[in-house]
Design a protein around this motif. Sequence first.
Motif, PDB file in Angstrom:
ATOM      1  N   SER A  17     -10.371   6.806   1.900  1.00 36.53           N
ATOM      2  CA  SER A  17     -10.190   6.138   0.620  1.00 36.53           C
ATOM      3  C   SER A  17      -9.147   5.039   0.725  1.00 36.53           C
ATOM      4  O   SER A  17      -9.317   3.954   0.172  1.00 36.53           O
ATOM      5  N   LEU A  18      -8.070   5.296   1.442  1.00 37.17           N
ATOM      6  CA  LEU A  18      -7.014   4.285   1.592  1.00 37.17           C
ATOM      7  C   LEU A  18      -7.543   3.068   2.340  1.00 37.17           C
ATOM      8  O   LEU A  18      -7.263   1.924   1.973  1.00 37.17           O
ATOM      9  N   ALA A  19      -8.344   3.295   3.369  1.00 35.70           N
ATOM     10  CA  ALA A  19      -8.932   2.181   4.118  1.00 35.70           C
ATOM     11  C   ALA A  19      -9.869   1.382   3.222  1.00 35.70           C
ATOM     12  O   ALA A  19      -9.896   0.147   3.278  1.00 35.70           O
ATOM     13  N   ALA A  20     -10.637   2.086   2.383  1.00 36.79           N
ATOM     14  CA  ALA A  20     -11.552   1.399   1.475  1.00 36.79           C
ATOM     15  C   ALA A  20     -10.783   0.532   0.495  1.00 36.79           C
ATOM     16  O   ALA A  20     -11.145  -0.628   0.243  1.00 36.79           O
ATOM     17  N   ARG A  21      -9.720   1.075  -0.050  1.00 39.70           N
ATOM     18  CA  ARG A  21      -8.928   0.331  -1.022  1.00 39.70           C
ATOM     19  C   ARG A  21      -8.220  -0.842  -0.360  1.00 39.70           C
ATOM     20  O   ARG A  21      -8.131  -1.935  -0.931  1.00 39.70           O
ATOM     21  N   ALA A  22      -7.748  -0.646   0.859  1.00 44.10           N
ATOM     22  CA  ALA A  22      -7.089  -1.740   1.580  1.00 44.10           C
ATOM     23  C   ALA A  22      -8.069  -2.867   1.874  1.00 44.10           C
ATOM     24  O   ALA A  22      -7.760  -4.057   1.688  1.00 44.10           O
ATOM     25  N   ARG A  34       0.402  -6.220   5.560  1.00 48.38           N
ATOM     26  CA  ARG A  34       0.619  -4.785   5.380  1.00 48.38           C
ATOM     27  C   ARG A  34       1.631  -4.515   4.269  1.00 48.38           C
ATOM     28  O   ARG A  34       1.487  -3.557   3.494  1.00 48.38           O
ATOM     29  N   THR A  35       2.636  -5.364   4.165  1.00 47.43           N
ATOM     30  CA  THR A  35       3.656  -5.174   3.140  1.00 47.43           C
ATOM     31  C   THR A  35       3.063  -5.314   1.746  1.00 47.43           C
ATOM     32  O   THR A  35       3.351  -4.513   0.847  1.00 47.43           O
ATOM     33  N   GLU A  36       2.228  -6.334   1.554  1.00 49.40           N
ATOM     34  CA  GLU A  36       1.584  -6.505   0.252  1.00 49.40           C
ATOM     35  C   GLU A  36       0.651  -5.343  -0.061  1.00 49.40           C
ATOM     36  O   GLU A  36       0.591  -4.873  -1.197  1.00 49.40           O
ATOM     37  N   LEU A  37      -0.059  -4.865   0.945  1.00 43.27           N
ATOM     38  CA  LEU A  37      -0.931  -3.717   0.731  1.00 43.27           C
ATOM     39  C   LEU A  37      -0.142  -2.486   0.304  1.00 43.27           C
ATOM     40  O   LEU A  37      -0.545  -1.762  -0.613  1.00 43.27           O
ATOM     41  N   ALA A  38       0.983  -2.244   0.974  1.00 45.85           N
ATOM     42  CA  ALA A  38       1.795  -1.081   0.633  1.00 45.85           C
ATOM     43  C   ALA A  38       2.259  -1.151  -0.814  1.00 45.85           C
ATOM     44  O   ALA A  38       2.257  -0.145  -1.539  1.00 45.85           O
ATOM     45  N   GLY A  39       2.654  -2.344  -1.263  1.00 44.21           N
ATOM     46  CA  GLY A  39       3.104  -2.498  -2.636  1.00 44.21           C
ATOM     47  C   GLY A  39       1.992  -2.277  -3.641  1.00 44.21           C
ATOM     48  O   GLY A  39       2.177  -1.625  -4.661  1.00 44.21           O
ATOM     49  N   VAL A  50      -1.636   2.629   9.500  1.00 45.42           N
ATOM     50  CA  VAL A  50      -2.681   3.415  10.155  1.00 45.42           C
ATOM     51  C   VAL A  50      -4.056   3.021   9.619  1.00 45.42           C
ATOM     52  O   VAL A  50      -5.014   2.843  10.376  1.00 45.42           O
ATOM     53  N   ALA A  51      -4.164   2.882   8.296  1.00 47.78           N
ATOM     54  CA  ALA A  51      -5.440   2.502   7.688  1.00 47.78           C
ATOM     55  C   ALA A  51      -5.879   1.120   8.143  1.00 47.78           C
ATOM     56  O   ALA A  51      -7.055   0.895   8.463  1.00 47.78           O
ATOM     57  N   VAL A  52      -4.938   0.174   8.179  1.00 47.02           N
ATOM     58  CA  VAL A  52      -5.265  -1.180   8.622  1.00 47.02           C
ATOM     59  C   VAL A  52      -5.679  -1.163  10.089  1.00 47.02           C
ATOM     60  O   VAL A  52      -6.621  -1.858  10.493  1.00 47.02           O
ATOM     61  N   GLY A  53      -4.989  -0.373  10.889  1.00 49.92           N
ATOM     62  CA  GLY A  53      -5.342  -0.273  12.304  1.00 49.92           C
ATOM     63  C   GLY A  53      -6.768   0.198  12.500  1.00 49.92           C
ATOM     64  O   GLY A  53      -7.488  -0.285  13.385  1.00 49.92           O
TER      65      GLY A  53
END
Length: 415
Positions: A17-22, A34-39, A50-53
């Motif tokens: 789910s996290l990968a899908a949302r990213a 990655r920083t913007e995604l985390a926010g 990990v999800a982005v990788g």
Amino acid sequence: MPEKSAGRRAGGKGPASLAARALALIASGQATSRTELAGLLGAAPSTVSVAVGQLVDQGLVAEHGTRSSTGGRPRKVLRLGRTDAFAVAADLGGRHARIGAVLPGGRLADVSTVPFAVGDGPEAALAGLADTLEALAEHRGRALLHGVGLSLPGPVDVETGTVTLPSRMPGWNGFPVAAWLEERFGVPAVVENDANCMAVGEHTVRPPERRQSITVKIGSAIGAGIIVDGRLYRGATGAAGDITHVRIDEAGDTLCSCGNTGCLETVASGAALVRILRAAGTDVHSPEDVVRLATEADPEATRAVRRAGKYLGLVLSANVNFFNPDAVYLGGILSTLEPFVAAVRSQLYEGCHPLVTKHLVIESASLGADAGLAGAGQFALRRALQRALHTVTGAEPDGTAWRGAAHGGPGRSPG
């Protein structure tokens, strides 16, 4: 929904789910690091990494160079992978189709207009169109084809990929257009209403701060696509924006294609102008003839065009007052005529509250005849991403993670 809450509400929990949302946030242009995604996701940077990788390993996302940050190390810029991938798309009319290749970010290539007879029925008409699109795909590299998108001049059930109760597409009702295309091309296919495609295509090239807009297509008929908070709004049954059958006093008891009388379509569409001018003794046979005469400053044609713009403006005034958008974009063949655009603009200023028009942009679609084509291709590329994500992570291809993603701003990929 604010952008930040869009990311946090979308989907469930877990790596897939996290990968899908990213991926949805990267595809929409809302996040490029990655920083913007985390926010936006409200997740720990290590978890997001990990999800982005995982997305990078599977080729769905690529890292390009670096971008300076306000502090710390420069950030790697995240973009969709396979930037050489493309979709073939077509924007269908009654007698012709605008076709081309659509690349990630909405860029267009190899655009042309080809004959297309919608009245021949779906199987005959689609067979010829598919041959043309196949040739285009072969020209660009068939292995890089990721999707097929069609913009159709009628109501569409996007869940089933079928045309629903069209008034100008004999034989098309209920035909499984998307399934037919997927069987022919072997890649994801999407069909969508032409006004919705135009709205999405135009939205991608406009300033990102314009998140609320109405895009009206005025051709033989009239339709509108609505963007709310950066996303296409379809309504409860997919009929949002169907202003063509709004009753208007000036139309009297003129019979409309829907079976009712007095609809906007009967006095403001291209087909209506042909009928009106022919009744007045002017030799016209198509909306193109009307545009030619008005461009040459023919008095009768110019007057008819101005009246049509006024009537459209009357109906739009109620919608603009209610919705309070940032912009109204006018597309379709009549939008190429300044007297028509000026009449719509004048009526909106007259009929809307000053607070509504204070910053309202009213102008022709900047993509012109290519807006619907760009939108159809972007829908197809988005579907291809959804399918790829499902294959890699098991995330639902049409899940809520994608519903929270905006379509992005200029130069951004479809969301």
